[in-house]
Design a protein around this motif. Structure first.
Motif, short mmCIF file in Angstrom:
data_model
loop_
_atom_site.label_atom_id
_atom_site.label_comp_id
_atom_site.label_asym_id
_atom_site.label_seq_id
_atom_site.Cartn_x
_atom_site.Cartn_y
_atom_site.Cartn_z
N ALA A 12 22.41 15.35 -45.17
CA ALA A 12 22.60 15.57 -46.61
C ALA A 12 21.26 15.42 -47.34
O ALA A 12 20.95 16.21 -48.25
N GLU A 13 20.46 14.43 -46.96
CA GLU A 13 19.16 14.23 -47.59
C GLU A 13 18.22 15.40 -47.31
O GLU A 13 17.53 15.88 -48.21
N ARG A 14 18.20 15.87 -46.05
CA ARG A 14 17.34 17.02 -45.70
C ARG A 14 17.74 18.26 -46.48
O ARG A 14 16.90 19.01 -46.95
N PHE A 15 19.05 18.48 -46.60
CA PHE A 15 19.55 19.64 -47.33
C PHE A 15 19.10 19.58 -48.78
O PHE A 15 18.55 20.54 -49.32
N ALA A 16 19.33 18.46 -49.44
CA ALA A 16 18.95 18.32 -50.85
C ALA A 16 17.45 18.49 -51.02
O ALA A 16 16.99 19.20 -51.92
N THR A 17 16.67 17.87 -50.15
CA THR A 17 15.22 17.95 -50.23
C THR A 17 14.74 19.38 -50.04
O THR A 17 13.80 19.83 -50.71
N SER A 18 15.38 20.13 -49.14
CA SER A 18 14.97 21.51 -48.89
C SER A 18 15.16 22.39 -50.13
O SER A 18 14.51 23.42 -50.27
N LEU A 19 16.04 21.98 -51.02
CA LEU A 19 16.28 22.72 -52.26
C LEU A 19 15.44 22.20 -53.42
O LEU A 19 15.56 22.69 -54.54
N GLY A 20 14.66 21.17 -53.14
CA GLY A 20 13.88 20.57 -54.21
C GLY A 20 14.70 19.66 -55.10
O GLY A 20 14.29 19.30 -56.19
N ALA A 21 15.88 19.30 -54.61
CA ALA A 21 16.77 18.42 -55.38
C ALA A 21 16.63 16.99 -54.87
O ALA A 21 16.04 16.75 -53.82
N THR A 22 17.17 16.08 -55.63
CA THR A 22 17.17 14.69 -55.17
C THR A 22 18.57 14.35 -54.68
O THR A 22 19.57 14.92 -55.13
N PHE A 23 18.63 13.45 -53.73
CA PHE A 23 19.91 12.98 -53.20
C PHE A 23 19.90 11.47 -53.31
O PHE A 23 19.01 10.81 -52.78
N ASP A 24 20.85 10.93 -54.02
CA ASP A 24 20.95 9.49 -54.18
C ASP A 24 21.35 8.89 -52.83
O ASP A 24 22.43 9.17 -52.32
N PRO A 25 20.46 8.10 -52.23
CA PRO A 25 20.77 7.56 -50.89
C PRO A 25 21.98 6.63 -50.88
O PRO A 25 22.51 6.34 -49.82
N ARG A 26 22.45 6.22 -52.06
CA ARG A 26 23.65 5.38 -52.12
C ARG A 26 24.92 6.22 -52.25
O ARG A 26 26.02 5.70 -52.20
N SER A 27 24.76 7.53 -52.40
CA SER A 27 25.91 8.41 -52.58
C SER A 27 26.77 8.44 -51.32
O SER A 27 26.27 8.43 -50.20
N ASP A 28 28.06 8.48 -51.53
CA ASP A 28 29.00 8.58 -50.40
C ASP A 28 29.48 10.01 -50.20
O ASP A 28 30.33 10.25 -49.35
#
Length: 119
Positions: A12-28
């Motif tokens: 999920a983090e790699r996907f968000a990062t590849s789009l230039g978005a942020t991913f809250d690491p606490r997100s479920d």
């Protein structure tokens, strides 16, 4: 259907990062479009198209995200053939993709997609 695939936090983090978005690491919950982006990983487990030199994802005619996918949940892909129509130099194939979540009644995503295959 395809094999079950666990939706992990690193994916999920790699996907968000590849789009230039942020991913809250606490997100479920995984980003919705991560599910749809797994089509090239899961579709070949279900469908084998041969005899063509080139295949092109021609787009989606409908996409519905019905249930969130939690980090750590498993999804799999079911495929229904909607159409196979001749086009110049090949064929256009329509599939309904249903991304199921293990132990959840409602699917994560249902998408009607078009692919074009050329000889």
């Amino acid at each position: 259907g395809s094999d079950w695939l666990e939706v992990t936090r690193p994916r999920a983090e790699r996907f968000a990062t590849s789009l230039g978005a942020t991913f809250d690491p606490r997100s479920d919950t995984a980003p919705e479009f991560l599910t749809l982006s797994l089509t090239p990983v899961l579709l070949p487990q279900v469908v084998d198209v041969s005899g063509f030199s080139t295949g092109v994802n021609y787009g989606c005619t409908s996409v519905r995200f019905l249930s969130p996918v939690g980090i750590g949940q498993q999804i799999r892909l079911g495929v229904e053939l909607l159409a196979a129509d001749p086009i110049a130099g090949g064929v256009e194939i329509g599939y309904r993709l249903t991304f199921e979540i293990r132990d959840v009644d409602q699917p994560a995503c249902v998408a009607d997609v078009l692919f074009r295959f050329y000889t």
